[in-house]
Design an enzyme around this catalytic site. Structure first.
Site, PDB file in Angstrom:
ATOM      1  NE  ARG A  60     -11.866  16.738  22.242  1.00 53.56           N
ATOM      2  CZ  ARG A  60     -11.366  17.274  23.373  1.00 53.56           C
ATOM      3  NH1 ARG A  60     -11.575  16.702  24.536  1.00 53.56           N
ATOM      4  NH2 ARG A  60     -10.646  18.380  23.321  1.00 53.56           N
ATOM      5  CE1 TYR A 113     -17.782  -6.680  17.505  1.00 56.39           C
ATOM      6  CE2 TYR A 113     -16.289  -5.268  18.737  1.00 56.39           C
ATOM      7  CZ  TYR A 113     -16.835  -5.679  17.549  1.00 56.39           C
ATOM      8  OH  TYR A 113     -16.433  -5.081  16.382  1.00 56.39           O
ATOM      9  CG  ASP A 185     -22.161  -4.916  24.138  1.00 59.75           C
ATOM     10  OD1 ASP A 185     -23.229  -4.651  23.541  1.00 59.75           O
ATOM     11  OD2 ASP A 185     -21.057  -4.915  23.562  1.00 59.75           O
ATOM     12  CE  LYS A 210     -21.885  -3.860  14.893  1.00 62.59           C
ATOM     13  NZ  LYS A 210     -21.288  -4.423  16.078  1.00 62.59           N
TER      14      LYS A 210
END
Ligand SMILES: *Cc1c(COP(=O)(O)O)cnc(C)c1O
Length: 396
Positions: A60, A113, A185, A210
């Site tokens: 993690r 988004y 972004d 993407k």
């Protein structure tokens, strides 16, 4: 950069940037599907436990497979450091939670988004963080919305679904003068077309799901920026817990090997498709910054000199029903959400968002019932255009 071991050419970066990170004897990188790592001795354990972003302590916190892909992503964005996360929303949420606190204010865009819009308008207000949403095409609107408690400007360019742009340099300049951080972004543009840090933006985030992944087969996110900011965001990221699996990190690195080639082709094909659509009587309007008719075409040329990416949108002559009819005639082109993969995908926007947006929100987003979002894939442009042409021909 004169050091030939630190190439600036994108295709060379994606081929070599990760080579020094790990297992030098391998050409293909190793996958490290382990949650924890053995310490050599007590002293080593103490160092692993305390060093921020140690790549071999607990997955993690970091993992050697993450580290390889992070090195490549940092080089692509021209950043000191990068962090990979389990999704784009994981990257955006960790970034927001790291950089603001109760009582702070964010200036954001009217169009983002959808997950980002919901984070800013629904989740963060529950913790005392407020946001003002402005017209991104007008840099002065950001300046006017800045308050004494504004800590962050959230930007995204180009944006879904009408491909509006934000003048990143203009907005970054006005933020710097006021001690406010900027986050952009960069998912739609990719670092191949647009490098926001070069315009003075502080942090870049991506949905690597993407273009960076590029094959519709993994979910991932990226944060890139200065070492200090990425470390600060990492400190929150390990609490948010949106961890990328080692397998998906490996797939992401594999996707990045061809990113410059893919994006170059997406740029060309999308421009060809947009040019074709703009000349069709059955098409009311085409939205693509690469077209001279786009209201922000000049900004696009300055900010995205290599090209405008693979996503465009267009409006079918008629309304919701006619658009449904057009979509149902597509044969080669599949319908699905998401974008940025090797395969062309089309989405009827009003249908896609019907469950999530009110009529008022649709109007605010400028979404007409006849709008189609189009993620141009890597099929031959002539085949994509032929499918669009035959579907338009059935409309009469
Ligand atoms: C898809 C997307 C996101 C969210 O990314 P996930 O990987 O789905 O969490 C964020 N921003 C943009 C621009 C996107 O297209």
């Amino acid at each position: 950069m004169d050091n030939p071991a630190q190439p600036r050419n994108f295709q060379t970066i994606v081929t070599h940037a990760d080579a020094d990170v790990d297992d030098l004897s391998n050409i293909a990188p190793s996958i490290h599907p382990t949650t924890t790592f053995l310490a050599r001795d007590a002293l080593d354990f103490a160092a692993m436990a305390t060093e921020p972003r140690h790549p071999r302590y607990y997955t993690r916190y970091g993992n050697p497979t993450h580290q390889r892909v992070e090195e490549t992503l940092a080089r692509l964005e021209g950043a000191e450091a990068a962090l990979v996360t389990g999704s784009g929303m994981g990257a955006i949420t960790a970034t927001m939670l790291a950089l603001v606190t109760g009582g702070d204010h964010i200036v954001a865009q009217q169009n983002h988004y959808m997950g980002t819009t919901k984070l800013l308008s629904e989740l963060l207000p529950r913790f005392g963080v407020t946001a003002t949403f402005v017209d991104q095409t007008n840099p002065a609107a950001f300046a006017e919305a800045i308050q004494d408690n504004t800590r962050l400007l959230m930007l995204e360019s180009p944006v879904n679904p009408l491909l509006h742009l934000t003048d990143l340099k203009a907005v970054a300049d006005l933020a710097k003068g006021r001690g406010v951080l900027t986050v952009v972004d960069n998912t739609f543009a990719t670092p191949i077309n647009q490098r926001p840090l070069e315009f003075g933006v502080d942090v870049v985030v991506h949905s690597a799901t993407k273009y960076l992944g590029g094959h519709h087969d993994l979910t991932a996110g990226v944060v890139a920026g200065s070492k200090a900011l990425v470390e600060r965001i990492w400190g929150t990221h390990i609490l948010v817990g949106s961890v990328l699996s080692a397998f998906d990190a490996w797939l992401l690195l594999r996707g990045l090997r061809t990113l410059p080639l893919r994006v170059r082709q997406h740029n060309q094909t999308a421009l060809a498709v947009a040019t074709f659509l703009a000349n069709q009587p059955g098409v009311e309007k085409v939205h693509y910054p690469g077209l001279a008719a786009h209201p922000q075409h000049e900004l696009a040329r300055l900010q995205m000199p290599a090209g405008c990416g693979g996503v465009l949108s267009f409006q079918i002559k008629g309304g919701y029903q006619e658009t449904q009819q057009f979509m149902s005639q597509l044969k080669l082109i599949n319908q699905a959400v998401s974008l940025g993969g090797y395969e062309t995908l089309a989405a009827h926007v009003a249908a896609m968002w019907a469950g999530t947006l009110t009529d008022e929100q649709f109007r605010a987003a400028g979404v007409e019932p006849n709008l189609v979002r189009f993620s141009t894939g890597l099929e031959d442009a002539s085949d994509i255009i032929a499918d669009l042409a035959q579907a338009l021909a059935t409309m009469g």
